[in-house]
Write an enzyme that holds these catalytic residues in place. Structure first.
Site, short mmCIF file in Angstrom:
data_model
loop_
_atom_site.label_atom_id
_atom_site.label_comp_id
_atom_site.label_asym_id
_atom_site.label_seq_id
_atom_site.Cartn_x
_atom_site.Cartn_y
_atom_site.Cartn_z
N ARG A 99 29.88 59.28 38.18
CA ARG A 99 30.43 58.09 38.83
C ARG A 99 31.86 57.84 38.38
NH1 ARG A 99 26.45 53.41 37.11
NH2 ARG A 99 27.20 52.50 39.06
N HIS A 415 30.23 47.71 51.66
CA HIS A 415 31.63 47.85 51.27
C HIS A 415 32.55 47.07 52.19
CE1 HIS A 415 30.78 51.68 48.84
NE2 HIS A 415 30.97 50.65 48.05
N ARG A 521 66.99 21.77 55.19
CA ARG A 521 68.09 22.45 55.90
C ARG A 521 68.51 21.56 57.07
NH1 ARG A 521 63.83 25.77 55.27
NH2 ARG A 521 64.05 27.63 53.97
N ARG A 577 70.63 20.24 52.15
CA ARG A 577 71.70 21.22 52.23
C ARG A 577 72.57 20.92 53.44
NH1 ARG A 577 70.11 27.36 52.88
NH2 ARG A 577 70.01 26.81 55.07
N GLU A 701 73.56 31.26 45.59
CA GLU A 701 72.90 32.23 46.46
C GLU A 701 73.76 33.45 46.75
OE1 GLU A 701 72.25 30.40 50.34
OE2 GLU A 701 73.69 28.86 49.79
N CYS A 713 70.12 27.53 38.98
CA CYS A 713 69.26 26.37 39.20
C CYS A 713 68.45 26.57 40.46
CB CYS A 713 70.09 25.10 39.29
SG CYS A 713 70.74 24.79 40.91
P1 ADP Z 1 30.78 52.68 43.63
O1 ADP Z 1 31.88 52.60 42.64
O2 ADP Z 1 31.19 53.19 44.95
O3 ADP Z 1 29.97 51.43 43.67
P2 ADP Z 1 28.76 53.84 41.94
O4 ADP Z 1 29.18 54.75 40.86
O5 ADP Z 1 28.43 52.46 41.52
O6 ADP Z 1 29.82 53.84 43.10
O7 ADP Z 1 27.52 54.53 42.63
C1 ADP Z 1 27.09 54.27 43.94
C2 ADP Z 1 25.63 53.97 43.97
O8 ADP Z 1 24.86 54.95 43.35
C3 ADP Z 1 25.35 52.67 43.27
O9 ADP Z 1 24.91 51.75 44.21
C4 ADP Z 1 24.27 52.94 42.28
O10 ADP Z 1 23.19 52.10 42.51
C5 ADP Z 1 23.85 54.38 42.55
N1 ADP Z 1 23.78 55.07 41.27
C6 ADP Z 1 24.82 55.42 40.49
N2 ADP Z 1 24.38 55.95 39.34
C7 ADP Z 1 23.04 55.93 39.40
C8 ADP Z 1 22.01 56.34 38.50
N3 ADP Z 1 22.29 56.84 37.30
N4 ADP Z 1 20.75 56.17 38.89
C9 ADP Z 1 20.46 55.65 40.11
N5 ADP Z 1 21.37 55.25 40.99
C10 ADP Z 1 22.66 55.39 40.64
MG MG Z 2 28.95 50.64 42.31
#
Ligand code: ADP
Ligand code: MG
Length: 756
Positions: A99, A415, A521, A577, A701, A713
């Site tokens: 991640r 997202h 102004r 002004r 200015e 100022c």
């Molecule tokens: P983002 O930064 O896009 O949120 P993440 O690193 O949080 O990405 O991962 C995306 C998804 O994957 C998350 O929603 C998380 O729940 C799932 N995930 C990440 N690592 C694990 C893990 N070790 N076990 C189970 N699910 C995971």
């Molecule tokens: Mg996440």
């Protein structure tokens, strides 16, 4: 030697005080995984490769030093020891996620790989050890799909299509309907696709898989979408991202497993109620990617939405209670609203992420005020918690409504929704009954068809979507907003004024708490249809006498303008002004207008044209304008000054006029013009038999003036960074447009508090 790998989980939280919880080194995700582990919350064990490694990786031509390989081996040994599983072991395989995690969260902007460590052998081991062949093969096909996309960068669509075909062949609707054998066949198809597109077989060595994924996460730091996100959010490119390698926990192990995303409070309204979504028998990606529309976390939210599928509170009461307990621990620990990702594996809760949650301005205000009221934070901290620029969302009714986001899929934590909320855009997601035809650019709902360009109104708080343009409310500083402003004013040193030149703007500014006008102004007052003729007569006159005749017509009008503004500002300072632009701006520019204007001003067309040509300025920012015009035609400023003082003397509560001479470049220019203003003031005081307080000054200015002055100022603006600068150099006030006054009040308070 620099340590690049830090372990967490299973009772371990590596690093000394400088590293523990340090987002700069561990990244936001890594620091908080470490933080949660250190306070005993259930976090799957793992390790973080630091942001410093990312920077070193790029400095080294995108390669890893040997020392890191040894450190990573140590990290893997930690995970194996805690889980009792072994990476690449055919009988009892350990799977990990890889991640990304920069210093500040960049939701959905960088890539994650799940289920890493599966190959043709370990998938069999996973099937046996879990007792669930379907789950094992589903994990393997997810892994290949993700790895092909993120690491091998193969065409995503081909894999989606293969999945769709597999379902269609069997007449299935949901992914979960696919059997172990279906998935086994799909894996074979995926491997064939990888071979065809990549020219090599899918990597079977789990260590190759791991290093490929780590490289891809570092690589994603330089992806186009990550770069655009950084640019939009002012994130420096050299910060780098950390990589977190963590034992997988499985939300897709059947009906007692689930995965979810939650906020400890409502991020749209700030209401102090748990808020979130979960999916049974799914992996985390399914929730945030918006592929399936998830279920509500709480019973109350489900009922309010009139939804049928059971909430987590109802379907898994014991795990839900544990989750709620964790929410409270996290809020107390981090002293802020948290945005959380979790997974339930066979009724056991695992925490995968926590961070301060993005929120709307409305929610930011409510959360800051509620937390201060509850004693969790101080009122000064509450003032520091609210981004002044975010208040803009609340201060411009409807102004941003044209830009909102409506999606047919995904939930309120998808997202799209999170990013929209961060940008202050209203977002309604997961409106499942929308039928969107991207090619035809139409949207169908309830028998109604909308086309490109049609206006709809979104309410991002309630999720309502309304056809047409719905009137919005004039904002007011009441409730939490009002409370926070009182706290902000208590922490503020600098005064905040407004830029305003109409009574309406002045009133808006007062309502928003302006303590005077910092810039009024006067040229706009001359463009009014009734006055422009007199202005043009004045410009076209041959001599002072002629100019004075025209100016006499303007005097009563100007007096009215100032009286109206002074009345609203009752006793407060008002900086006015004097006339600033070059005169040709008041003359017609088009052939068609010349005849009419010449007739109205009582001169011939040729005279008018010649005068316009004479007055034309080559460089509109320099030349014969501002105080230089005042030096040539002092009677213009004399008239304006007279209007100011006559208006001021006519009121019961006299304002404090601050007369500003524009575009001063040298001391002498100011002296000459100050003399004109002082003489007009004395004349009016003598006539009226009363005196009022006033000031004469200038706005620096011109670069030339700034270089020659001893100080500066009146930095004007509602920009928090400029306001912080003004506070630092000790200025008395800032002046902003009326709708920015509350932003300036908050920013001035934050700047003052930051210096404490
Ligand atoms: P983002 O930064 O896009 O949120 P993440 O690193 O949080 O990405 O991962 C995306 C998804 O994957 C998350 O929603 C998380 O729940 C799932 N995930 C990440 N690592 C694990 C893990 N070790 N076990 C189970 N699910 C995971
Ligand atoms: Mg996440």
């Amino acid at each position: 030697m620099t340590q690049y790998v830090f372990r967490f989980g299973g009772g371990v939280s590596d690093g000394d005080e400088t590293v523990r919880g340090n987002k700069n080194i561990l990244g936001g995700k890594g620091a908080n995984l470490d933080g949660m582990a250190s306070i005993g919350l259930p976090v799957p064990p793992g390790f973080t490769i630091t942001t410093e490694m990312c920077t070193a990786y790029y400095a080294n031509g995108q390669s890893f030093p040997d020392s890191v390989r040894a450190e990573v081996a140590g990290g893997l040994a930690h995970i194996e020891q805690v889980t009792g599983k072994a990476f690449g072991d055919a009988a009892n395989p350990l799977l990990v996620s890889v991640r990304s995690g920069a210093r500040v969260s960049m939701p959905g902007m960088m890539d994650t790989v799940l289920n890493l460590g599966l190959n043709d052998q370990t998938v069999e081991g996973l099937a046996t050890s879990s007792g669930d062949a379907r789950f094992a093969w589903d994990s393997y096909r997810r892994f290949i799909q993700m790895y092909a996309d993120v690491v091998l960068e193969l065409d995503h669509g081909a894999f989606e299509e293969a999945l769709e075909i597999a379902k269609e062949d069997q007449g299935y609707y949901l992914d979960t309907e696919l059997s172990a054998d279906d998935l086994k066949a799909l894996v074979a198809e995926y491997k064939r696709l990888v071979q065809a597109e990549w020219g090599k077989p899918f990597p079977q060595d789990v260590h190759d898989q791991l290093w490929g994924a780590v490289g891809a996460v570092f690589g994603s730091w330089e992806s186009d979408r990550a770069k655009v996100y950084r640019r939009l959010n002012n994130i420096p490119g050299d910060w780098g991202t950390a990589v977190n390698v963590q034992a997988m926990v499985f939300g897709n192990m059947g009906e007692t497993s689930a995965t979810g995303v939650a906020f400890t409070r409502d991020p749209a309204t700030g209401e102090n109620a748990y808020y979130g979504e979960y999916l049974i028998n799914a992996q985390g990606e399914d929730v945030v990617a918006g592929i399936r529309t998830p279920q509500y976390l709480t019973k109350a939210a489900r009922e309010r939405a009139g939804a049928k599928p059971l909430s987590m509170e109802e379907a898994m009461p014991a795990v839900y209670a544990e989750l709620a307990r964790v929410f409270d621990i996290l809020e107390t620990h981090y002293r802020d609203m948290q945005d959380i990702e979790f997974t339930v594996e066979r009724e056991k809760l695992w925490m995968l992420q926590t961070r301060s949650g993005k929120r709307t301005a409305k929610a930011a205000l409510k959360i800051a005020v509620d937390m201060a009221d509850a004693g969790l934070i101080t009122t000064d901290e509450a003032v520091l918690r609210v981004d002044p620029m975010a208040l803009d969302q609340l201060l411009h009714p409807g102004m941003h409504a044209a830009t909102g986001i409506l999606t047919a899929r995904g939930g309120m934590t998808s997202h799209a929704a999170v990013v929209a909320r961060g940008m202050g855009r209203p977002c309604v997601s997961g409106a499942g009954s929308l039928q969107i035809d991207a090619a035809g650019k139409t949207l169908r709902i309830a028998g109604r068809t909308l086309h490109e360009g049609d206006i709809i109104t979104l309410d991002g708080s309630t999720g309502e979507v309304m056809a047409g343009e719905v009137p919005t409310l004039q904002p007011e500083l009441v409730g939490d907003f009002g409370t926070l402003m009182v706290w902000a004013d208590a922490g503020r040193r600098m005064k905040v004024r407004a830029n305003a030149e109409t009574p309406l703007d002045a009133q808006t500014a007062r309502d928003f708490g302006a303590e005077g006008i910092g810039l009024c102004r006067t040229e706009h007052m001359f463009f009014d249809a009734a006055r422009i003729t007199a202005v043009r007569q004045m410009i076209l006159a041959d001599d002072e006498k002629g100019r004075r005749v025209a100016l006499d017509k303007l005097l009563p009008e100007q007096r009215k303008d100032f009286a109206a503004i002074f009345e609203v500002m009752a006793g407060l300072p008002v900086t006015i002004r004097l006339l600033d632009p070059p005169l040709h701006e008041f003359l017609p520019h088009q052939e068609s207008e010349f005849a009419e204007v010449a007739a109205a001003a009582g001169v011939g067309i040729e005279v008018l044209k010649q005068r316009a040509a004479e007055l034309h300025e080559f460089n509109p920012m320099l030349g014969h304008r501002g105080c230089r015009l005042g030096v040539t035609y002092p009677e213009i400023y004399e008239m304006q000054a007279r209007a100011i003082f006559e208006a001021a003397c006519s009121l019961a509560v006299a304002p404090v006029p601050e007369v500003m001479i524009p575009l001063v470049g040298t001391r002498r220019e100011l002296e000459l013009m100050k003399d004109v203003v002082d003489k007009a003031a004395e004349a009016v005081f003598a006539e009226q038999g009363k005196r009022i307080e006033y000031l004469v000054g200038t706005m620096i200015e011109l670069p030339r003036a700034a270089l020659m002055a001893l100080g500066i100022c009146g930095e004007h603006g509602g920009d928090p960074a400029s306001i912080a600068f003004c506070e630092k150099v000790g200025l008395d006030y800032v002046s902003a447009s009326p709708y920015r006054v509350p932003i300036a009040r908050l920013a001035a308070a934050q700047a003052a508090l930051a210096r404490k």
